[in-house]
Design an enzyme around this catalytic site. Structure first.
Site, PDB file in Angstrom:
ATOM      1  N   ARG A 170       2.369   1.630  -3.433  1.00  0.00           N
ATOM      2  CA  ARG A 170       1.336   2.099  -4.369  1.00  0.00           C
ATOM      3  C   ARG A 170       1.099   3.600  -4.177  1.00  0.00           C
ATOM      4  O   ARG A 170       0.988   4.351  -5.156  1.00  0.00           O
ATOM      5  CB  ARG A 170       0.024   1.349  -4.100  1.00  0.00           C
ATOM      6  CG  ARG A 170       0.034  -0.082  -4.596  1.00  0.00           C
ATOM      7  CD  ARG A 170      -1.150  -0.862  -4.027  1.00  0.00           C
ATOM      8  NE  ARG A 170      -1.272  -2.166  -4.656  1.00  0.00           N
ATOM      9  CZ  ARG A 170      -2.029  -3.159  -4.184  1.00  0.00           C
ATOM     10  NH1 ARG A 170      -2.729  -2.992  -3.068  1.00  0.00           N
ATOM     11  NH2 ARG A 170      -2.096  -4.306  -4.824  1.00  0.00           N
ATOM     12  N   ASP A 227       0.846  -1.202   0.000  1.00  0.00           N
ATOM     13  CA  ASP A 227       0.000   0.000   0.000  1.00  0.00           C
ATOM     14  C   ASP A 227       0.883   1.254   0.000  1.00  0.00           C
ATOM     15  O   ASP A 227       0.610   2.237  -0.688  1.00  0.00           O
ATOM     16  CB  ASP A 227      -0.915  -0.017   1.226  1.00  0.00           C
ATOM     17  CG  ASP A 227      -1.607  -1.365   1.351  1.00  0.00           C
ATOM     18  OD1 ASP A 227      -2.324  -1.731   0.417  1.00  0.00           O
ATOM     19  OD2 ASP A 227      -1.382  -2.069   2.347  1.00  0.00           O
ATOM     20  N   HIS A 272      -4.594  -3.220   6.306  1.00  0.00           N
ATOM     21  CA  HIS A 272      -4.389  -3.526   4.884  1.00  0.00           C
ATOM     22  C   HIS A 272      -5.741  -3.929   4.304  1.00  0.00           C
ATOM     23  O   HIS A 272      -6.088  -5.114   4.245  1.00  0.00           O
ATOM     24  CB  HIS A 272      -3.360  -4.640   4.691  1.00  0.00           C
ATOM     25  CG  HIS A 272      -3.375  -5.164   3.278  1.00  0.00           C
ATOM     26  ND1 HIS A 272      -2.961  -4.411   2.209  1.00  0.00           N
ATOM     27  CD2 HIS A 272      -3.804  -6.334   2.757  1.00  0.00           C
ATOM     28  CE1 HIS A 272      -3.133  -5.092   1.094  1.00  0.00           C
ATOM     29  NE2 HIS A 272      -3.651  -6.271   1.397  1.00  0.00           N
TER      30      HIS A 272
END
Ligand code: NAX
Length: 328
Positions: A164, A161, A189
């Site tokens: 990203r 994450d 998450h």
């Protein structure tokens, strides 16, 4: 030659396993001078064990100079024997018609057993990274099932994450991804996570000021990072694998070798900071040095951020109460 480090990987014949093992064996996770012994766990079913055998044959065929040994097994106590690092990737995927609650309970069984096996046979300093979903709660269950190990050594993967978010932010702010410092992904998450670039800079320039677009943050950035996993499934027909393996390598490499002052996101048991109840495995910004992580503390939390943090915490608390009866 250094003493080999023992690395366990569960779900080793799965997609992430296939993208992970060859990079660990080539030295990308622990360094190009660090031999490793891989201890691989798969389900005790013929198909999984046969696939694992094939992966081990391919590892042999790479003739990696740093690969000092490989063990393949269906027994967690064999896989975790004396391990220094455990990557818990294997998990029960959601089947047709399966409720989220059932998924949680099925995985709770796996992570209770694996936590107990780590407790029994792993190195007393084992560093554990849970990748298998629901990663934060699975890490919590494993931690609670291993009372003789240091709870700080149980972590969940939010690094994918984080990575990203880094890429999305770099593109929007028109800066190099490697120049960004000070990014955080708070929480679970799951799509409730809160990627937060209020403190992010690139070459000393504050990126919140540079982007200057609250609407982009709330309506594009946050949902795009949160739903990126679903977008990959939509595009590829399969869930993220190479990027997930890459994030696992980043997480362990930084934890073991240090982040050089850079903030990285790790899911770690809360020490009560930011009002997150102690023990909840929550994504925080940390820095790492000498094999230890330190939470970045005392950051300002504005109203928008508080609401986002409350939302992801509420989801984690719900997951935790759904498995509480199993943990005694
Ligand atoms: P795959 O289904 O390709 O592989 C999983 C492997 O685990 C299979 O080979 C299976 O036989 C094995 N397995 C299942 N239960 C096991 C157990 N109890 N012991 C040992 N092995 C077991 O899934 P893959 O794409 O590799 O994903 C693995 C897990 O990562 C999933 O739970 C997935 O949801 C999760 N992810 C987590 C991410 C994160 O950022 N934390 C991102 C990627 C990924 O979605």
């Amino acid at each position: 030659m250094k003493t080999p480090v023992r690395v366990a990987v569960t779900g080793a014949a799965g997609q992430i396993g296939y993208a992970l093992l060859f990079r660990i064996a080539s030295g990308e996770m622990l360094g190009k001078d660090q031999p490793v012994i891989l201890q691989l766990l798969e389900l005790p079913i013929d198909k999984a064990q046969a696939a694992l055998k094939g992966v081990i044959m391919e590892l042999e065929d790479c003739a990696f100079p740093l690969l000092a040994g490989v063990i393949g097994t269906d027994d967690a106590e064999v896989a975790f024997k004396d391990v220094d690092i455990a990557l818990l990737v294997g998990a029960r995927p959601r089947g047709p018609g399966m409720e989220r609650k059932d998924l949680l309970l099925e995985n709770a069984k796996i992570f209770t057993a694996q936590g107990a096996a780590l407790n029994k046979v792993a190195s007393r300093d084992v560093k554990v990274l849970v990748v298998g979903n629901p990663a934060n709660t699975n890490a919590y269950i494993a931690m609670k099932s291993a009372p003789d190990l240091n709870p700080r050594n149980f972590t969940a993967m939010l690094r994918l994450d984080h990575n990203r978010a880094l890429s999305q932010l770099a593109a929007k702010a028109e800066v190099a991804v490697g120049d960004i410092e000070g990014l955080i992904v708070w929480g679970n998450h799951s799509p409730t996570m809160y990627p937060d670039y209020r403190f992010a800079t690139a070459n000393g320039v504050n990126l919140k000021d540079k982007v200057g677009d609250a609407d982009w943050n709330a309506n594009t950035f946050i949902p795009q990072v949160g739903k990126r996993g679903a977008a990959i499934i939509e595009a590829r027909g399969l869930s993220s694998a190479a990027s997930a393996a890459n994030a696992a390598i980043d997480h362990i490499r930084d934890w073991v070798l240090g982040s050089n002052g850079k903030w990285v996101t790790m899911g770690v048991p809360s020490d009560g900071s930011y009002g997150i109840p102690e023990g909840v495995i929550f994504g925080f910004a940390v820095t790492t040095q000498n094999g230890e992580y330190t939470l970045v503390k005392d950051l300002e939390v504005d109203d928008f951020s508080q609401k986002a943090i409350d939302k992801t915490l509420a989801e984690l608390e719900e997951e935790r109460s759904g498995v509480a009866h199993l943990l005694g």
